[in-house]
Motif scaffolding. Structure first.
Motif, PDB file in Angstrom:
ATOM      1  N   GLU A 164       0.171  -6.538 -11.685  1.00  0.00           N
ATOM      2  CA  GLU A 164      -0.360  -6.202 -10.364  1.00  0.00           C
ATOM      3  C   GLU A 164       0.578  -6.621  -9.245  1.00  0.00           C
ATOM      4  O   GLU A 164       0.487  -6.113  -8.139  1.00  0.00           O
ATOM      5  CB  GLU A 164      -1.730  -6.851 -10.168  1.00  0.00           C
ATOM      6  N   LYS A 165       1.489  -7.533  -9.526  1.00  0.00           N
ATOM      7  CA  LYS A 165       2.455  -7.991  -8.524  1.00  0.00           C
ATOM      8  C   LYS A 165       3.724  -7.139  -8.520  1.00  0.00           C
ATOM      9  O   LYS A 165       4.572  -7.299  -7.660  1.00  0.00           O
ATOM     10  CB  LYS A 165       2.834  -9.445  -8.785  1.00  0.00           C
ATOM     11  N   MET A 166       3.856  -6.261  -9.482  1.00  0.00           N
ATOM     12  CA  MET A 166       5.062  -5.464  -9.652  1.00  0.00           C
ATOM     13  C   MET A 166       4.951  -4.144  -8.912  1.00  0.00           C
ATOM     14  O   MET A 166       3.927  -3.468  -8.983  1.00  0.00           O
ATOM     15  CB  MET A 166       5.272  -5.202 -11.145  1.00  0.00           C
ATOM     16  N   GLY A 167       5.989  -3.771  -8.201  1.00  0.00           N
ATOM     17  CA  GLY A 167       6.042  -2.487  -7.513  1.00  0.00           C
ATOM     18  C   GLY A 167       7.203  -1.665  -8.041  1.00  0.00           C
ATOM     19  O   GLY A 167       8.162  -2.207  -8.579  1.00  0.00           O
ATOM     20  N   VAL A 168       7.120  -0.377  -7.874  1.00  0.00           N
ATOM     21  CA  VAL A 168       8.189   0.517  -8.320  1.00  0.00           C
ATOM     22  C   VAL A 168       8.627   1.361  -7.133  1.00  0.00           C
ATOM     23  O   VAL A 168       7.810   2.021  -6.498  1.00  0.00           O
ATOM     24  CB  VAL A 168       7.717   1.444  -9.469  1.00  0.00           C
ATOM     25  N   SER A 169       9.908   1.316  -6.842  1.00  0.00           N
ATOM     26  CA  SER A 169      10.468   2.124  -5.763  1.00  0.00           C
ATOM     27  C   SER A 169      11.744   2.775  -6.271  1.00  0.00           C
ATOM     28  O   SER A 169      12.684   2.087  -6.662  1.00  0.00           O
ATOM     29  CB  SER A 169      10.772   1.237  -4.545  1.00  0.00           C
ATOM     30  N   ILE A 170      11.746   4.086  -6.283  1.00  0.00           N
ATOM     31  CA  ILE A 170      12.907   4.838  -6.735  1.00  0.00           C
ATOM     32  C   ILE A 170      13.266   5.828  -5.638  1.00  0.00           C
ATOM     33  O   ILE A 170      12.449   6.662  -5.269  1.00  0.00           O
ATOM     34  CB  ILE A 170      12.622   5.569  -8.065  1.00  0.00           C
ATOM     35  N   GLY A 171      14.459   5.709  -5.116  1.00  0.00           N
ATOM     36  CA  GLY A 171      14.893   6.581  -4.031  1.00  0.00           C
ATOM     37  C   GLY A 171      15.611   7.809  -4.550  1.00  0.00           C
ATOM     38  O   GLY A 171      16.229   7.791  -5.606  1.00  0.00           O
ATOM     39  N   GLY A 172      15.523   8.863  -3.806  1.00  0.00           N
ATOM     40  CA  GLY A 172      16.206  10.099  -4.170  1.00  0.00           C
ATOM     41  C   GLY A 172      15.874  11.173  -3.151  1.00  0.00           C
ATOM     42  O   GLY A 172      14.941  11.030  -2.358  1.00  0.00           O
ATOM     43  N   GLY A 173      16.633  12.230  -3.189  1.00  0.00           N
ATOM     44  CA  GLY A 173      16.420  13.290  -2.227  1.00  0.00           C
ATOM     45  C   GLY A 173      15.468  14.365  -2.708  1.00  0.00           C
ATOM     46  O   GLY A 173      14.644  14.871  -1.963  1.00  0.00           O
ATOM     47  N   ILE A 174      15.585  14.712  -3.970  1.00  0.00           N
ATOM     48  CA  ILE A 174      14.765  15.786  -4.519  1.00  0.00           C
ATOM     49  C   ILE A 174      14.649  15.557  -6.019  1.00  0.00           C
ATOM     50  O   ILE A 174      15.467  14.872  -6.623  1.00  0.00           O
ATOM     51  CB  ILE A 174      15.383  17.166  -4.208  1.00  0.00           C
TER      52      ILE A 174
ATOM     53  N   GLY B 222       2.547  -0.100 -16.998  1.00  0.00           N
ATOM     54  CA  GLY B 222       1.256  -0.613 -16.559  1.00  0.00           C
ATOM     55  C   GLY B 222       1.286  -1.309 -15.217  1.00  0.00           C
ATOM     56  O   GLY B 222       0.394  -2.097 -14.895  1.00  0.00           O
ATOM     57  N   PHE B 223       2.320  -1.040 -14.418  1.00  0.00           N
ATOM     58  CA  PHE B 223       2.389  -1.639 -13.089  1.00  0.00           C
ATOM     59  C   PHE B 223       1.392  -0.951 -12.200  1.00  0.00           C
ATOM     60  O   PHE B 223       1.268   0.273 -12.202  1.00  0.00           O
ATOM     61  CB  PHE B 223       3.792  -1.494 -12.493  1.00  0.00           C
TER      62      PHE B 223
ATOM     63  N   ASN C  76      15.482  -9.637 -18.185  1.00  0.00           N
ATOM     64  CA  ASN C  76      14.749 -10.380 -19.207  1.00  0.00           C
ATOM     65  C   ASN C  76      13.319 -10.661 -18.741  1.00  0.00           C
ATOM     66  O   ASN C  76      12.812 -11.772 -18.852  1.00  0.00           O
ATOM     67  CB  ASN C  76      15.469 -11.677 -19.588  1.00  0.00           C
ATOM     68  N   TRP C  77      12.710  -9.634 -18.194  1.00  0.00           N
ATOM     69  CA  TRP C  77      11.360  -9.767 -17.643  1.00  0.00           C
ATOM     70  C   TRP C  77      10.490  -8.661 -18.220  1.00  0.00           C
ATOM     71  O   TRP C  77      10.689  -7.478 -17.959  1.00  0.00           O
ATOM     72  CB  TRP C  77      11.394  -9.678 -16.119  1.00  0.00           C
ATOM     73  N   PHE C  78       9.528  -9.064 -19.028  1.00  0.00           N
ATOM     74  CA  PHE C  78       8.622  -8.128 -19.666  1.00  0.00           C
ATOM     75  C   PHE C  78       7.192  -8.588 -19.396  1.00  0.00           C
ATOM     76  O   PHE C  78       6.624  -9.332 -20.198  1.00  0.00           O
ATOM     77  CB  PHE C  78       8.891  -8.064 -21.171  1.00  0.00           C
ATOM     78  N   PRO C  79       6.641  -8.189 -18.259  1.00  0.00           N
ATOM     79  CA  PRO C  79       5.305  -8.682 -17.905  1.00  0.00           C
ATOM     80  C   PRO C  79       4.237  -8.191 -18.875  1.00  0.00           C
ATOM     81  O   PRO C  79       4.179  -7.008 -19.200  1.00  0.00           O
ATOM     82  CB  PRO C  79       5.075  -8.111 -16.512  1.00  0.00           C
ATOM     83  N   SER C  80       3.427  -9.119 -19.342  1.00  0.00           N
ATOM     84  CA  SER C  80       2.341  -8.742 -20.232  1.00  0.00           C
ATOM     85  C   SER C  80       0.981  -9.115 -19.640  1.00  0.00           C
ATOM     86  O   SER C  80      -0.028  -8.536 -20.013  1.00  0.00           O
ATOM     87  CB  SER C  80       2.515  -9.406 -21.599  1.00  0.00           C
TER      88      SER C  80
END
Length: 91
Positions: free
Chosen positions: A30-40, A83-84, A20-24
């Motif tokens: 600017e405080k939000m990061g995205v990290s997605i793990g995977g091999g390929i 927009g992160f 329930n978090w929708f940053p506007s």
């Protein structure tokens, strides 16, 4: 767009909705990061390209082949969609 990127975008949408978090505000983005793990990235694109190469049809190989298989493209697309972004270090 490769299938693994579509899955990442859908998973991010679900995660944001569940939280329930929708940053506007820009500051929140600017405080939000995205990290997605995977091999390929997209193994089907790699298999298709390898077949094209084996058949010596190199001119048919897409110039977007490398961007389609890079695993960090999933996090990049999620960042762009919502927009992160990194905080400006000069501020």
């Amino acid at each position: 767009m490769s299938r693994f990127i579509s899955y990442a975008l859908y998973a991010a949408k679900e995660a944001l909705r569940n939280a329930n978090w929708f940053p506007s505000e820009q500051e929140d983005k600017e405080k939000m990061g995205v990290s997605i793990g995977g091999g390929i990235g997209s193994i089907s694109d790699i298999l298709d390209a390898s077949q094209i190469i084996c058949e010596k049809r190199l001119r048919r190989l897409s110039p977007f082949f490398i961007p389609r298989i890079l695993i960090n493209m999933a996090a990049g697309h999620v960042s762009m969609k919502y927009g992160f972004q990194e905080m400006d270090s000069k501020a």
